[in-house]
Design a protein around this motif. Structure first.
Motif, PDB file in Angstrom:
ATOM      1  N   GLU A   1      14.048  28.806  22.919  1.00 35.68           N
ATOM      2  CA  GLU A   1      15.236  28.590  23.422  1.00 35.68           C
ATOM      3  C   GLU A   1      14.428  27.161  24.127  1.00 35.68           C
ATOM      4  O   GLU A   1      15.606  26.077  24.054  1.00 35.68           O
ATOM      5  CB  GLU A   1      14.696  29.087  25.069  1.00 35.68           C
ATOM      6  CG  GLU A   1      15.216  29.116  25.998  1.00 35.68           C
ATOM      7  CD  GLU A   1      16.947  29.346  26.043  1.00 35.68           C
ATOM      8  OE1 GLU A   1      17.932  28.477  26.396  1.00 35.68           O
ATOM      9  OE2 GLU A   1      17.651  29.230  25.150  1.00 35.68           O
ATOM     10  N   LEU A   2      13.121  26.572  24.111  1.00 38.75           N
ATOM     11  CA  LEU A   2      13.205  24.799  24.652  1.00 38.75           C
ATOM     12  C   LEU A   2      13.587  24.136  22.875  1.00 38.75           C
ATOM     13  O   LEU A   2      14.296  23.070  23.483  1.00 38.75           O
ATOM     14  CB  LEU A   2      10.856  25.113  25.095  1.00 38.75           C
ATOM     15  CG  LEU A   2      10.697  23.019  24.605  1.00 38.75           C
ATOM     16  CD1 LEU A   2      11.289  22.982  26.002  1.00 38.75           C
ATOM     17  CD2 LEU A   2       9.205  23.632  24.864  1.00 38.75           C
ATOM     18  N   ALA A   3      13.380  24.237  22.502  1.00 35.65           N
ATOM     19  CA  ALA A   3      14.111  23.495  21.443  1.00 35.65           C
ATOM     20  C   ALA A   3      15.812  23.951  21.611  1.00 35.65           C
ATOM     21  O   ALA A   3      16.131  22.595  21.105  1.00 35.65           O
ATOM     22  CB  ALA A   3      13.700  24.413  20.101  1.00 35.65           C
ATOM     23  N   ARG A   4      16.245  24.393  21.584  1.00 34.50           N
ATOM     24  CA  ARG A   4      17.969  24.895  22.070  1.00 34.50           C
ATOM     25  C   ARG A   4      17.909  23.806  23.876  1.00 34.50           C
ATOM     26  O   ARG A   4      18.968  22.741  23.388  1.00 34.50           O
ATOM     27  CB  ARG A   4      18.212  26.446  21.999  1.00 34.50           C
ATOM     28  CG  ARG A   4      18.746  27.454  21.080  1.00 34.50           C
ATOM     29  CD  ARG A   4      19.445  28.203  21.411  1.00 34.50           C
ATOM     30  NE  ARG A   4      18.110  29.214  22.287  1.00 34.50           N
ATOM     31  CZ  ARG A   4      17.181  30.009  21.431  1.00 34.50           C
ATOM     32  NH1 ARG A   4      17.117  30.082  20.149  1.00 34.50           N
ATOM     33  NH2 ARG A   4      16.752  31.239  22.083  1.00 34.50           N
ATOM     34  N   GLN A   5      17.203  23.788  24.195  1.00 34.73           N
ATOM     35  CA  GLN A   5      17.786  23.626  25.486  1.00 34.73           C
ATOM     36  C   GLN A   5      17.240  21.811  24.634  1.00 34.73           C
ATOM     37  O   GLN A   5      17.727  21.190  25.082  1.00 34.73           O
ATOM     38  CB  GLN A   5      17.064  23.496  26.381  1.00 34.73           C
ATOM     39  CG  GLN A   5      17.115  24.990  27.204  1.00 34.73           C
ATOM     40  CD  GLN A   5      16.350  25.350  28.515  1.00 34.73           C
ATOM     41  OE1 GLN A   5      16.202  24.598  28.527  1.00 34.73           O
ATOM     42  NE2 GLN A   5      16.125  26.556  28.299  1.00 34.73           N
ATOM     43  N   VAL A   6      16.068  21.300  24.294  1.00 36.39           N
ATOM     44  CA  VAL A   6      15.882  19.850  24.278  1.00 36.39           C
ATOM     45  C   VAL A   6      17.015  19.097  22.882  1.00 36.39           C
ATOM     46  O   VAL A   6      18.003  18.294  23.435  1.00 36.39           O
ATOM     47  CB  VAL A   6      14.654  20.002  23.501  1.00 36.39           C
ATOM     48  CG1 VAL A   6      14.874  18.949  22.931  1.00 36.39           C
ATOM     49  CG2 VAL A   6      13.974  20.053  24.410  1.00 36.39           C
ATOM     50  N   ARG A   7      17.741  20.346  22.096  1.00 41.73           N
ATOM     51  CA  ARG A   7      18.327  19.864  21.528  1.00 41.73           C
ATOM     52  C   ARG A   7      19.882  19.093  21.660  1.00 41.73           C
ATOM     53  O   ARG A   7      20.971  18.358  21.348  1.00 41.73           O
ATOM     54  CB  ARG A   7      18.293  20.399  20.124  1.00 41.73           C
ATOM     55  CG  ARG A   7      17.605  20.997  19.354  1.00 41.73           C
ATOM     56  CD  ARG A   7      16.959  19.602  18.484  1.00 41.73           C
ATOM     57  NE  ARG A   7      18.615  18.675  17.623  1.00 41.73           N
ATOM     58  CZ  ARG A   7      18.276  17.479  17.447  1.00 41.73           C
ATOM     59  NH1 ARG A   7      17.349  16.341  17.189  1.00 41.73           N
ATOM     60  NH2 ARG A   7      18.981  17.177  16.337  1.00 41.73           N
ATOM     61  N   ALA A   8      20.337  20.380  23.053  1.00 43.00           N
ATOM     62  CA  ALA A   8      21.268  20.208  23.476  1.00 43.00           C
ATOM     63  C   ALA A   8      21.142  18.944  24.632  1.00 43.00           C
ATOM     64  O   ALA A   8      22.524  18.603  24.874  1.00 43.00           O
ATOM     65  CB  ALA A   8      22.101  21.396  24.211  1.00 43.00           C
ATOM     66  N   SER A   9      20.484  18.518  24.756  1.00 44.54           N
ATOM     67  CA  SER A   9      20.379  17.816  26.645  1.00 44.54           C
ATOM     68  C   SER A   9      19.671  16.336  25.536  1.00 44.54           C
ATOM     69  O   SER A   9      20.532  14.876  26.319  1.00 44.54           O
ATOM     70  CB  SER A   9      19.478  18.331  27.342  1.00 44.54           C
ATOM     71  OG  SER A   9      18.183  18.007  27.387  1.00 44.54           O
TER      72      SER A   9
END
Length: 108
Positions: free
Chosen positions: A51-59
Motif C-alpha cells: 500500500e505504501l508503494a501504491r500511494q507513493v507511485r500515485a502521488s
C-alpha cells in the motif's frame, strides 16, 4: 550488512523510516527523494509495503520503488506500475542494481 549499509556503500543517501506512516511523512517533507526501498511487512504503522508503494507511485510517480519481502509475494495487481519486487534473501549487488533500475533519469 544491513540494507542501509549496502545502499550507503553504493553511494545512496539514505533516510530511514520505521514504518510506512513515517515514510509518507518523510516523502512529504523531502522533495528530492529519487528512490524508495520498502519491506512488505513493517512493524506498527497503518499500511503495509504494498500500500505504501501504491500511494507513493500515485502521488510521486518520479520516485523509483523497490519492494522486498522474505514472506509475502505480491498477488496479481498488488504491485503498482513501475515498482519492482524481489524476494529475500537478496544479494547486495542485486539490490543496488534493481534500485538503480527503478530510478527515473533526470536527463530525460
Amino acid at each position: 550488512m544491513t540494507l542501509v549499509d549496502v545502499l550507503e556503500d553504493a553511494g545512496f543517501k539514505v533516510i530511514e523510516a520505521v514504518h510506512a506512516d513515517e515514510a509518507l511523512q518523510v516523502l512529504k517533507a523531502v522533495s528530492d527523494i529519487q528512490g524508495m526501498v520498502t519491506d512488505v511487512e513493517m512493524p506498527r504503522g497503518s499500511i503495509n509495503g504494498f500500500e505504501l508503494a501504491r500511494q507513493v507511485r500515485a502521488s510521486r510517480h518520479e520516485i523509483g520503488v523497490l519492494i522486498v519481502s522474505g514472506r509475502a509475494a505480491p498477488k496479481s495487481g498488488e504491485l503498482p506500475e513501475g515498482a519492482l519486487f524481489i524476494g529475500k534473501p537478496v544479494h547486495p549487488e542485486t539490490l543496488v542494481r534493481l534500485l538503480k533500475g527503478t530510478l527515473v533519469s533526470k536527463d530525460t
